[in-house]
Write an enzyme that holds these catalytic residues in place. Sequence first.
Site, short mmCIF file in Angstrom:
data_model
loop_
_atom_site.label_atom_id
_atom_site.label_comp_id
_atom_site.label_asym_id
_atom_site.label_seq_id
_atom_site.Cartn_x
_atom_site.Cartn_y
_atom_site.Cartn_z
CG ASN A 47 29.59 19.52 27.37
OD1 ASN A 47 30.79 19.61 27.16
ND2 ASN A 47 28.73 20.42 26.91
CE1 TYR A 84 40.45 19.96 28.00
CE2 TYR A 84 41.35 19.39 25.86
CZ TYR A 84 40.28 19.72 26.65
OH TYR A 84 39.03 19.82 26.09
N GLY A 128 36.23 19.99 18.35
CA GLY A 128 37.41 20.84 18.27
C GLY A 128 37.20 22.10 19.09
NE ARG A 137 32.68 22.90 22.42
CZ ARG A 137 33.65 22.15 22.93
NH1 ARG A 137 34.59 21.64 22.16
NH2 ARG A 137 33.70 21.92 24.22
NE ARG A 143 33.38 26.89 26.41
CZ ARG A 143 34.18 25.85 26.25
NH1 ARG A 143 33.94 24.98 25.29
NH2 ARG A 143 35.23 25.68 27.02
#
Length: 200
Positions: free
Chosen positions: A27, A91, A124, A126, A128
């Site tokens: 992650n 990405y 999806g 998040r 942050r």
Amino acid sequence: MASPEAPESVVQFALDKLGGLDYLVLNHIGGVPAGTRARTPQATRWLMQVNFLSYVQLTSRALPSLTDSKGSLVVVSSLLGRVPTSFSTPYSAAKFALDSFFGSLRRELDVQDVNVAITMCVLGLRDRASAAEAVRGVTRVKAAPGPKAALAVIRGGATRAAGVFYPWRFHLLCLLRRWLPRPRAWFIRQDLNVTVAAAA
């Protein structure tokens, strides 16, 4: 993880300190702002190293230990690795590569009777700060709470689930991609601010 040497040393450090591995949670993320400038070869190469090749390196190094412990690989990916969308080309490419690599690895381990679980987590956007900044003005999608996404990942890894979707509605969107590609494209377009993204 931008350095090709880093993944090897991370796993070796864990093996030396812990004596083995039961879980490997992949992650980490490298992102670039959404928009057309992100499609350069340099940006794509960097994203592939951080978001795909380092996952492969970590897995290759950790797999013997995980095989001994009958452990689990938890791969945190993105909805953009299942449903391509505009202005996220490199990405999305890296995340699609994750889905293909770990899907194939799961089949290989299965036919070899290797008891290592692989949990693919499709998350999806998040809430942050870095994620919000990268897509500011490009998407109208509401970010999901990070702690709830983390809990979904932990639960999926602990139960050795094949897949985790958070929010759960993303599972439906992934199914829609296969069944009804035209409506899916319309839904995705509704969430984009095309003029801002094209200018980026």
